[in-house]
Design a protein around this motif. Structure first.
Motif, PDB file in Angstrom:
ATOM      1  N   PRO A 290       0.812  -1.222   0.000  1.00  0.00           N
ATOM      2  CA  PRO A 290       0.000   0.000   0.000  1.00  0.00           C
ATOM      3  C   PRO A 290       0.842   1.267   0.000  1.00  0.00           C
ATOM      4  O   PRO A 290       0.422   2.298  -0.534  1.00  0.00           O
ATOM      5  CB  PRO A 290      -0.831  -0.118   1.296  1.00  0.00           C
ATOM      6  N   SER A 291       2.067   1.190   0.569  1.00  0.00           N
ATOM      7  CA  SER A 291       2.872   2.407   0.712  1.00  0.00           C
ATOM      8  C   SER A 291       3.890   2.577  -0.408  1.00  0.00           C
ATOM      9  O   SER A 291       4.881   3.282  -0.252  1.00  0.00           O
ATOM     10  CB  SER A 291       3.601   2.358   2.058  1.00  0.00           C
TER      11      SER A 291
ATOM     12  N   ASP B 120      11.638   2.583   3.117  1.00  0.00           N
ATOM     13  CA  ASP B 120      10.259   2.140   3.384  1.00  0.00           C
ATOM     14  C   ASP B 120      10.005   0.798   2.724  1.00  0.00           C
ATOM     15  O   ASP B 120       9.110   0.063   3.128  1.00  0.00           O
ATOM     16  CB  ASP B 120       9.256   3.155   2.808  1.00  0.00           C
TER      17      ASP B 120
ATOM     18  N   CYS C 162      13.084   3.407  -1.623  1.00  0.00           N
ATOM     19  CA  CYS C 162      13.175   1.977  -1.928  1.00  0.00           C
ATOM     20  C   CYS C 162      14.626   1.537  -2.139  1.00  0.00           C
ATOM     21  O   CYS C 162      15.411   2.243  -2.777  1.00  0.00           O
ATOM     22  CB  CYS C 162      12.341   1.743  -3.191  1.00  0.00           C
TER      23      CYS C 162
ATOM     24  N   SER D 204      12.441   1.562   7.695  1.00  0.00           N
ATOM     25  CA  SER D 204      11.743   2.608   8.458  1.00  0.00           C
ATOM     26  C   SER D 204      10.692   1.914   9.338  1.00  0.00           C
ATOM     27  O   SER D 204      10.410   0.726   9.140  1.00  0.00           O
ATOM     28  CB  SER D 204      11.083   3.600   7.495  1.00  0.00           C
TER      29      SER D 204
ATOM     30  N   SER E 277       7.527   6.068  -1.605  1.00  0.00           N
ATOM     31  CA  SER E 277       8.450   5.356  -0.705  1.00  0.00           C
ATOM     32  C   SER E 277       9.907   5.568  -1.104  1.00  0.00           C
ATOM     33  O   SER E 277      10.222   5.868  -2.256  1.00  0.00           O
ATOM     34  CB  SER E 277       8.144   3.853  -0.750  1.00  0.00           C
TER      35      SER E 277
ATOM     36  N   THR F  58       5.945  -3.693  14.550  1.00  0.00           N
ATOM     37  CA  THR F  58       5.000  -3.017  13.650  1.00  0.00           C
ATOM     38  C   THR F  58       3.931  -3.977  13.164  1.00  0.00           C
ATOM     39  O   THR F  58       2.740  -3.669  13.183  1.00  0.00           O
ATOM     40  CB  THR F  58       5.756  -2.451  12.425  1.00  0.00           C
TER      41      THR F  58
ATOM     42  N   ASP G 127       7.487   1.638   9.584  1.00  0.00           N
ATOM     43  CA  ASP G 127       6.422   0.854   8.943  1.00  0.00           C
ATOM     44  C   ASP G 127       6.903   0.139   7.690  1.00  0.00           C
ATOM     45  O   ASP G 127       6.097  -0.294   6.867  1.00  0.00           O
ATOM     46  CB  ASP G 127       5.265   1.787   8.517  1.00  0.00           C
ATOM     47  N   GLY G 128       8.213   0.082   7.529  1.00  0.00           N
ATOM     48  CA  GLY G 128       8.768  -0.424   6.274  1.00  0.00           C
ATOM     49  C   GLY G 128       8.478  -1.895   6.011  1.00  0.00           C
ATOM     50  O   GLY G 128       8.163  -2.668   6.915  1.00  0.00           O
TER      51      GLY G 128
END
Ligand SMILES: C[S@@+](CC[C@H](N)C(=O)[O-])C[C@H]1O[C@@H](n2cnc3c(N)ncnc32)[C@H](O)[C@@H]1O
Length: 311
Positions: free
Chosen positions: A151-152, A234, A158, A257, A156, A305, A259-260
């Motif tokens: 979703p992210s 991310d 990368c 990160s 991001s 997370t 929420d990575g």
């Protein structure tokens, strides 16, 4: 014997094995120093040809191979051995490279073939050299499928670890990443990735499909996790084998990160539970698994997370 500056010579082994034994036997050939392998399907069997440097101890290689075949319950295989003059690999390889829809939305194609795409579809052109990543392998296809589900993805930062041809780094840039770093230990891959990035991103529209910032230009570097130490990503794409991935899992976790997501590929289905355990030990938790044939790919995040997300 090869003569410096003139044609090189290679040892060649050729034999047929049942399809289900191909991965195991191919891995064994590579462990024994094989520098190239070709598989052809023939009447329910896979015809394997493996090439070894002329310096290889072929008696030892054949002995180990024979032992492995017996361990796999494969008896009575005749191994044909010979010497072969070097072929023009890149030319031969080009003949077999055709456009491949790696996912229903992403097509990877030779740089000399045009593929018409509909809005929302992505075409990635690859100039094939000796680097891995022309979209035909399940491990690449699974990463692309997993990337589509992240979703992210848009916006991001990368990391493409083991970029090969650069196919995933290019996909990340085209799918909306804000910044892309691509690394590989192999200089041939680094040069091929740079060439393919140029090919795909030089003339493409500068703005992202979602109307965001300018498309990023992936930075390609020779090396591995250590050259990006201290940075945060991310999204990490890691299509490497499990024995290469395992020792670097903790370092990869540190690069993530909060929420990575890391997408691991190049894993065989039978490695799943062992790899999941290695992830746990490194403070990572599997969140999604994708499978194709004998191959799997898994997305993972930091344990704290992922568990908070599930709670
Ligand atoms: C299976 S290919 C993946 C290529 C491409 N990313 C794809 O998905 O099609 C793995 C690549 O990782 C590189 N590699 C192997 N060990 C590595 C390491 N420790 N660090 C970085 N790259 C590595 C190899 O040179 C090779 O180009």
């Amino acid at each position: 014997m090869p003569v410096a500056g003139l044609t090189r010579t290679w040892h060649r082994l050729r034999f047929a094995v049942p399809r289900q034994a191909v991965e195991e036997i191919s891995n064994l050939c590579f462990e024994q120093g094989s520098c190239g392998l070709e598989t052809r399907e023939d009447a329910g069997l896979s015809q394997l040809t493996a090439w070894f440097p002329v310096e290889a101890n072929m008696a030892e290689v054949r002995h180990r191979l024979a032992a492995q075949l017996i361990a796999e319950g494969i008896d009575g295989i005749a191994i044909e051995a010979g010497l072969e003059e070097e072929r023009d690999w890149i030319r031969e390889w080009r003949r077999f490279f055709k456009p491949v829809w790696a996912t229903p939305r992403i097509v990877v194609h030779p740089s000399w073939t045009r593929v018409d795409t509909n809005p929302g579809e992505i075409a990635i052109a690859i100039e094939p050299e000796m680097a891995f990543g022309t979209g035909g392998h399940e491990s690449t296809q699974l990463v692309l499928e997993a990337m589509e589900a992240v979703p992210s993805m848009v916006g991001s930062a990368c990391l493409d670890l083991g970029t090969g041809s650069g196919v995933l780094a290019i996909a990340a840039a085209l799918m909306g990443a804000r910044a892309v770093v691509a690394v590989d230990i192999d200089q041939i891959a680094v040069e091929n990735a740079e060439r393919n990035i140029e090919l795909n991103l030089r003339s493409s529209p500068p703005s992202l499909p979602h109307g965001g910032e300018r498309r990023p230009w992936p930075q390609v570097m020779r090396g591995s996790v250590e050259i990006v130490a201290g940075q945060r990503f991310d999204l990490i794409l890691a299509n490497l084998e499990s024995q290469i991935l395992r020792p670097m899992l903790t370092q990869l976790g540190e690069l993530l990160s909060a929420d990575g997501v890391v997408i691991f590929s190049g894993l065989l289905a039978r490695e799943r539970s062992g790899f999941r355990q290695s992830l746990r030990e490194a403070g990572l938790t599997e969140s999604e698994v994708y499978a194709k044939g004998d191959w799997i790919c898994c997305a993972a995040g930091r344990t704290s997370t992922v568990q908070a997300g599930r709670g």
